[in-house]
Structures are given as C-alpha cells and as structure tokens.
Design an enzyme around this catalytic site. Structure first.
Site, PDB file in Angstrom:
ATOM      1  N   SER A  93     -23.175  23.722  24.673  1.00  0.00           N
ATOM      2  CA  SER A  93     -23.472  22.842  23.580  1.00  0.00           C
ATOM      3  C   SER A  93     -22.997  23.468  22.423  1.00  0.00           C
ATOM      4  O   SER A  93     -22.358  24.860  22.263  1.00  0.00           O
ATOM      5  CB  SER A  93     -24.701  22.165  23.391  1.00  0.00           C
ATOM      6  OG  SER A  93     -25.216  21.381  24.602  1.00  0.00           O
ATOM      7  N   ASP A 117     -29.568   9.334  16.736  1.00  0.00           N
ATOM      8  CA  ASP A 117     -29.045  10.873  16.607  1.00  0.00           C
ATOM      9  C   ASP A 117     -29.914  11.712  15.410  1.00  0.00           C
ATOM     10  O   ASP A 117     -30.149  12.664  15.725  1.00  0.00           O
ATOM     11  CB  ASP A 117     -27.616  11.050  16.572  1.00  0.00           C
ATOM     12  CG  ASP A 117     -26.704  10.509  17.620  1.00  0.00           C
ATOM     13  OD1 ASP A 117     -27.570  10.469  18.707  1.00  0.00           O
ATOM     14  OD2 ASP A 117     -25.665  10.399  17.687  1.00  0.00           O
ATOM     15  N   ALA A 125     -32.608  11.009  13.946  1.00  0.00           N
ATOM     16  CA  ALA A 125     -34.017  11.090  13.946  1.00  0.00           C
ATOM     17  C   ALA A 125     -34.201  12.332  15.437  1.00  0.00           C
ATOM     18  O   ALA A 125     -35.222  13.114  15.076  1.00  0.00           O
ATOM     19  CB  ALA A 125     -34.726   9.953  14.931  1.00  0.00           C
ATOM     20  N   TYR A 126     -33.253  12.156  16.241  1.00  0.00           N
ATOM     21  CA  TYR A 126     -33.600  13.463  17.337  1.00  0.00           C
ATOM     22  C   TYR A 126     -33.249  14.754  16.794  1.00  0.00           C
ATOM     23  O   TYR A 126     -33.968  15.755  16.942  1.00  0.00           O
ATOM     24  CB  TYR A 126     -32.460  12.955  18.429  1.00  0.00           C
ATOM     25  CG  TYR A 126     -32.636  14.334  19.764  1.00  0.00           C
ATOM     26  CD1 TYR A 126     -33.537  14.165  20.334  1.00  0.00           C
ATOM     27  CD2 TYR A 126     -31.671  15.274  19.707  1.00  0.00           C
ATOM     28  CE1 TYR A 126     -33.585  15.219  21.535  1.00  0.00           C
ATOM     29  CE2 TYR A 126     -31.456  16.130  20.820  1.00  0.00           C
ATOM     30  CZ  TYR A 126     -32.753  16.207  21.560  1.00  0.00           C
ATOM     31  OH  TYR A 126     -32.704  17.252  22.892  1.00  0.00           O
ATOM     32  N   ASP A 127     -32.219  14.785  15.927  1.00  0.00           N
ATOM     33  CA  ASP A 127     -31.909  16.265  15.249  1.00  0.00           C
ATOM     34  C   ASP A 127     -33.074  16.686  14.487  1.00  0.00           C
ATOM     35  O   ASP A 127     -33.576  17.963  14.481  1.00  0.00           O
ATOM     36  CB  ASP A 127     -30.481  16.044  14.475  1.00  0.00           C
ATOM     37  CG  ASP A 127     -29.297  16.172  15.147  1.00  0.00           C
ATOM     38  OD1 ASP A 127     -29.285  16.282  16.402  1.00  0.00           O
ATOM     39  OD2 ASP A 127     -28.199  15.507  14.661  1.00  0.00           O
ATOM     40  N   LYS A 186     -15.396  16.213  15.518  1.00  0.00           N
ATOM     41  CA  LYS A 186     -16.433  16.199  16.473  1.00  0.00           C
ATOM     42  C   LYS A 186     -17.001  14.750  17.192  1.00  0.00           C
ATOM     43  O   LYS A 186     -17.344  13.814  16.540  1.00  0.00           O
ATOM     44  CB  LYS A 186     -18.097  16.708  16.095  1.00  0.00           C
ATOM     45  CG  LYS A 186     -19.078  16.873  17.153  1.00  0.00           C
ATOM     46  CD  LYS A 186     -20.177  17.259  16.527  1.00  0.00           C
ATOM     47  CE  LYS A 186     -21.271  17.612  17.592  1.00  0.00           C
ATOM     48  NZ  LYS A 186     -21.747  16.329  18.200  1.00  0.00           N
ATOM     49  N   CYS A 230     -19.394 -25.829   6.762  1.00  0.00           N
ATOM     50  CA  CYS A 230     -19.955 -27.139   6.304  1.00  0.00           C
ATOM     51  C   CYS A 230     -18.690 -28.121   6.166  1.00  0.00           C
ATOM     52  O   CYS A 230     -17.611 -27.600   5.839  1.00  0.00           O
ATOM     53  CB  CYS A 230     -20.482 -27.055   4.825  1.00  0.00           C
ATOM     54  SG  CYS A 230     -21.099 -28.538   3.789  1.00  0.00           S
TER      55      CYS A 230
END
EC number: 6.5.1.2
Length: 698
Positions: A86, A39, A41-43, A119, A433
């Site tokens: 949106s 998200d 990186a897309y923004d 959100k 162990c």
C-alpha cells in the site's frame, strides 16, 4: 456510519472498539467494496488508532490495521512475486515536506527526480503476461498474496489480452469504473433486479469478483508500474534499471492503458516546489475528470533512489499518497423536496443530514428526476453515498443498501404540480407542469433578461414581478412592446428610470441571435450550445425549420437531444413569432448559413464558415482576470468572442488546446499550458488578435 468521532481515543476500551470497527470496515471495503465508513471516516479512524499506539506501544493489538496492507483484513492464495504494498499518506504540504526530508536523509542525498501522478480510486491488481499473452489477474490481497480474478480477463478496457510485444512481465495498476461505466453498470443491475452500486469503487470491487452474473459490466484499467517475472530474460535487467517514468512509457508502448493520455498525465519534476505545483494542478482538475481520484501519488523516479530508500512491511519509503479532501461521504436521506424550475420542470431535491464534504457543509443534493429515484431504489431514511467535487452540485450516487434496517420508507411522488396544482406531464423522464413556463413566469422572464442572455439592465426580479402583476407582460416578448406611459404608471418608476429601462430593452432587441436563442431557455441547451446552434444556422428561420437530422449536424447534439430541441421549438413558435413581430434581431453576426443538402460535407461547411477568421481551427482556454480592452467582459462574453473569431472555447487545458489567454493570477492552467508547450497570450495580445470581432457588441 462510524460509532466514534475518530478524535483522540480516551482509553484502552475506546482503542479496542476503534480497532474492531476498523477491522470490520476494512474487511467489507477490500472484499466487496462495501463499508460502514466512507474513506475519510476510515482514514480518520486509522490515524486515531496510530496516535494511540504511539503513546501506548505496550497495548497494540494484533488486529490493529496500522502497518498492514489493506488494514490486514484480506488475504489470498496466489503469492506475489514481489510484495504488492500500500502507500502511506500525507494530508498537507507541511507533512509532505517533512516526508521528503526523511527520504533524502535515508538515501543520503537529494532525490534526483520525482514522479507526480493521480491516485486513482479503484482496486489494485497485478496482470501477469507470458510471451505477450495475459494469463492471470490477481488482486493485491494482503500484499504477499492475492485472489485470482482471471475470470474478469476480457472485460477491462486498457488491459489487452495480447500485448504489442512478446513480453513476459507483470503489470500493476488500478481497475476502476469511469463515471459513464458506473452509470451504465447501475442501469444494467437495476434492470436485473439487483441493488445499485453505492459508488464506482464499490462497483469495480464487486464486478471484478463476480463470476456468474447474467450480464456484463465494463471497467477500465490504468497501469502504474511493471516488473519482470522470473523467466523474463533480458527484460529483467531492463525494467529493474529504468526510471519509473520510463517504465510507464514502456508499458504504454506495448498497448497497456496509463494515465498519460488523460488530463492528469504523470509528470516528472526535480524540486519539491514543482511537486507542490503538480499536486495543485491535478487537484484543480479533479472535478472535471471522468473517473475518481482521491489524491496524488509522488514517487522517487530513479531506480537507484527507490532501491536506497527501501520499503517497510506496509508501504515503500520512496512513495507517498498526498490525500485530497473527501468528495464522497455517507449520510442519511431525510426527505425530498419537489421544486419547479423556470421552464416548468419538476425537480426533486434530496434533504440530507448535514455532512461536511470537500470543505463545505452539504444539506441538499440533486436527484435528477423521478425515474432516477426509482432506478436507484432510494428510500427515506436510507444511508446514501453523496458526491461533491469543486463547484458541482452534490449528488446522491446510490443508497448503501447493506446498512438498511427495514425502517426506511418509500419516497412519495407528487400527483399535481407542487407550485400551481396543475396536471403533470410525466411522458418523459423529467416531469413537467402542463403550464410550462407560465407556471414560473417571473423566473422565465428574469432569466431571459439576465446578463448572459438579453442583458436588460434595470430589469431585476422585483421589476418583473411588477410587470407581471400589472398584466403588462405574459412572456418576455411583451417587454419589447412596452410603452412609456405604461411604465410610468408603476410604483417607483420615474421618468429617468423609465427612459433608462426602455433604452435597455431597445438595446436588447439588437442582441445577436445566440443571445436571443439562449433567452428562450430551450431545454437541453445553454449558453455554449446556443452559440453553436446560432452560428451553425445563422438565422432563427433556419433553426425553426430544422429537423432532427439537421440539428444533429451541430457539434454536441445527438439524436435524443435534437428531437427534444425540435419539440421545444414547436412549443415556442408563438413566442418566437411575437419576438419577430416586435422587431427583435433574429440573425447571428458573421455566421454563414449551412449549404443546401449535397452542396458540401459537414466538415467542409464548418471549415468554410470559419476560414479566414483569426482563431479558425483553434481551441482557446481563458484563465485569470482580464485587463485592458477585455477587462469588462464576463467569461461567457469571452467565450462568445472566441467563437465569433472562429475558435472553440474550452474550460480546461489539454494537448488539444491551441491557445491559453492568461490574465492576472492565472494559476494552475498556465503551469499546465507551459508543461504542454501550449501557446500563451496576455489579454492585450489576444485583444489585438481579435480586434475586429471585439468591436462587435457582445
């Protein structure tokens, strides 16, 4: 992963490449929930595209995601009665203030009230009800039309098939997977040979559209709005005139799930400062929520303000999403380290290509256990979705399977203990162990001597190493039989330091049972659970004699954990015997032992044990810096004090909170307590309330 840095775009070619990448990512994200970009990186990519277009308006491409719902990547064949838009985003307090000013300029007056709500990180849908019966479920699509996913009706919690009133309306909201639903979904998928979902949103998007799976996956719905359908009758005028907050109340009243009953319940405020406080409160709770949020939505509450502000082609002008720093990123799994804990548990840790998440650089993440690696089908070289929130240790959710190249390699599991070479007990999900605590003897003793356990001042790791190397201790019970001459024989141990250490060990021998039990390091228990067990049974003899059924009477212990504790205590019996022989206290001050079977019911016994205590029946939260008589107490010691006085300690404020102890710089918890009408006490007032129990040594 993105092919550019999402910084300023240098030229037309870079802009065109960015648009193509955004279009490809949006199509994958909004259809199956899968994307080459996380998200954040897309923004960043879309912001870079928008910045270029602002400077070069003549070069804007038709495929650009700016100004479009879902980036213009999806559509549908079911028209929306009213466009399903949106939200535009802001990323800072300064940007938010600028936006509010623009809204008030547009409507020509101050906004009367704001709604502040989480959100939710899910998939937006519209649920159409006719005469109270759910008839159709539609995705947002491109905002004008969406996809019919009515086949999912009956699989979504909080979205009833029949309302509590014969209303004809459309309820809009988010379908998501809670953390528990996400884990259950991936377990079911891997059992059926399918790849695990990369994250909860991916799971919700894929599940909502799936029609012919041989298994069922549960999801959850949260409503964020409602509108009347063309033949709704009187409801048309009613809903159109209601403030947003009252619309949500109406929806909840007829049986649809909203965020009202969660820790991040929507609130209505009147000033920008109050909005900012609400944003900070919700952000502070993010890490503890059982579902994902990626921001806070702020809306003009009154219908008149919404109407006068209007809407654009992509988003309403009366609502904004205040985005929070990303807690989820895609990076690469470079390797796996196998570490041995103080109880002998062999824990895998992922080595990651460094990535910045939530303001810090993450290079490692937990992998839980070998079974978890197998279940998630993780491979070296995988692109993986990494999640981090607040102070929680980063974890890998799943591989991003559609990014695999075929060059990924299987993860090799150890055949012997990575620390000492002994055999591995792989009979449980968490490998161990066979030497157990002896494999990490120094760590085990240092843990027992720590402040929140026996609190032996002067016994740091270096001193523990000396004692172990000299053969003076083989477990922490041996500390209580150390003699003065033995300590004086060690390097850098003079008479004063020796006497001080012996005095500290002597004081540790009288600690409450809850501290001693915590020092044992029983797997599956910690400080809080140790206190509950000690208070419930009152003595070590009763704890050691408890069976699975008896342990399940302790709050927070289920059948599986109870069985594990019983096994662990059997293993620790020799150590407990040595502690008893050394004169270590094995009782809990003020605790009442449970009645004999049949003497009282569980609830009656618990009420009897705490009746008459100052905090009986109360849930208490502590926040801020303590002062006065409480100044030197750690947060764990404050929790001990609360529980000795008959209360239950909690870390978050909710409707169930009875009292908030608010010290200096109390922050968002105090604000939330004030909003909920929770009683607030200063440290001095609280100290007076529990004075008799404060006098008991913690």
């Amino acid at each position: 992963m993105t092919t550019n840095s999402a910084g300023p775009l240098a030229d037309t070619a870079a802009y065109a490449a960015a648009v193509e990448e955004a279009e490809r990512a949006a199509a994958a994200y909004y259809t199956a929930g899968e994307s080459t970009l996380d998200d954040d990186a897309y923004d960043r990519l879309v912001r870079a595209i928008a910045a270029y277009e602002e400077e070069h308006p003549q070069e804007v491409l038709d495929a650009s995601p700016t100004g479009k719902v879902a980036g213009g990547a999806v559509s549908g064949d079911v028209p929306h009665t009213v466009p399903m838009l949106s939200l535009d985003n802001v990323f800072s307090a300064e940007q938010f203030v600028t936006w509010t000013a623009s809204v008030e300029r547009r409507i020509g007056r101050p906004v009367a009230a704001w709604s502040v709500e989480p959100k939710l990180d899910g998939l937006a849908v519209a649920a159409r009800y006719r005469q109270g019966v759910l008839e159709q479920l539609i995705t947002r699509g491109d905002g004008t039309a969406g996809e019919d996913v009515s086949h999912a009706i009956g699989t979504v919690l909080g979205l009833p098939e029949r309302l509590g009133a014969p209303a004809t309306l459309e309820i809009r909201g988010e379908i998501l997977m809670t953390t528990e639903q996400f884990e259950a979904a991936n377990a079911v998928r891997t059992e059926h040979g399918a790849a695990p979902f990369a994250n909860p949103r991916n799971g919700a998007a894929g599940t909502l559209r799936a029609k012919d799976r041989p298994y069922r996956v549960e999801m959850t719905f949260f409503a964020y709005g409602a509108l009347a359908l063309p033949d709704s009758g009187e409801l048309t005028d009613t809903l159109a005139g209601l403030p947003h907050s009252e619309v949500l109340e109406y929806v909840a009243g007829i049986g649809v799930h909203t965020a009202a009953d969660t820790a991040v319940a929507p609130r209505t405020v009147t000033t920008v400062e109050e909005v900012q406080a609400g944003v900070e409160d919700i952000a502070a709770l993010r890490a503890s929520l059982p579902f994902g949020i990626d921001g806070i939505v702020i809306k003009a509450d009154l219908a008149a303000d919404q109407r006068d502000a209007g809407s654009g082609t992509r988003a309403p002008r009366w609502a904004i999403a205040y985005k929070l720093p990303a807690v989820e990123k895609v990076t690469r799994l470079l390797g796996v380290e196998w570490n041995v804990g103080r109880t002998g548990i062999i824990a895998p840790r992922a080595v990651l290509e460094p990535v910045e998440i939530d303001g810090s650089t993450v290079s490692y993440a937990t992998l839980h256990n070998p079974a978890d690696i197998t279940r998630r089908d993780l491979r070296l070289g995988d692109h993986v979705m990494v999640y981090k929130a607040g102070d929680i240790i980063p974890r890998i959710e799943a591989p991003v399977a559609h990014l695999r190249t075929g060059e990924e390699q299987p993860i090799e599991f150890p055949e012997a203990c990575p620390r000492c070479g002994s055999e591995i007990d792989a009979s449980e999900q968490r490998w161990r162990c066979t030497r157990g605590r002896d494999c990490r003897l120094v760590a085990s003793i240092s843990y027992a001597a720590g402040r929140d356990q026996l609190d032996i001042e002067g016994l740091g790791t270096t001193r523990v190493v000396q004692l172990v190397d000299a053969g003076l201790v083989q477990d922490f019970a041996d500390l209580f039989t150390l003699e003065r001459d033995q300590l004086l024989s060690l390097d850098r141990m003079g008479e004063t330091s020796t006497d001080n250490l012996l005095a500290a060990i002597g004081a540790a021998a009288s600690r409450p049972l809850s501290r001693v039990f915590c020092a044992l390091g029983v797997r599956g228990t910690g400080r809080s659970m140790s206190r509950r067990i000690a208070r419930h049974f009152a003595s070590m003899d009763r704890i050691a004699a408890a069976d699975v059924e008896a342990l399940q009477q302790v709050d927070g212990i289920g059948k599986e954990k109870a069985a594990a504790v019983v096994r662990e205590l059997q293993e620790l019996a020799p150590l407990i015997g040595k502690l008893v022989a050394a004169g270590v206290n094995m009782t809990e001050p003020g605790a009442t032992p449970p009645p004999e079977p049949g003497a009282a019911q569980e609830g009656e016994a618990e009420e009897s044990a705490t009746s008459g205590l100052p905090l009986a029946g109360m849930t208490v939260v502590v926040t801020g810096a303590m002062t006065g008589a409480l100044e030197k107490l750690s947060r764990n010691e404050m929790n001990e004090l609360i529980e000795r006085a008959g209360g239950k300690s909690s870390s978050s404020v909710s409707k169930r909170t009875s009292l908030l102890v608010a010290g200096e710089k109390a922050g968002s918890k105090r604000t939330k307590a004030e909003d909920l009408g929770v009683r607030i006490a200063a440290p001095e007032e609280f100290a007076e309330l529990v004075q008799a129990h404060l006098a008991v040594e913690v």
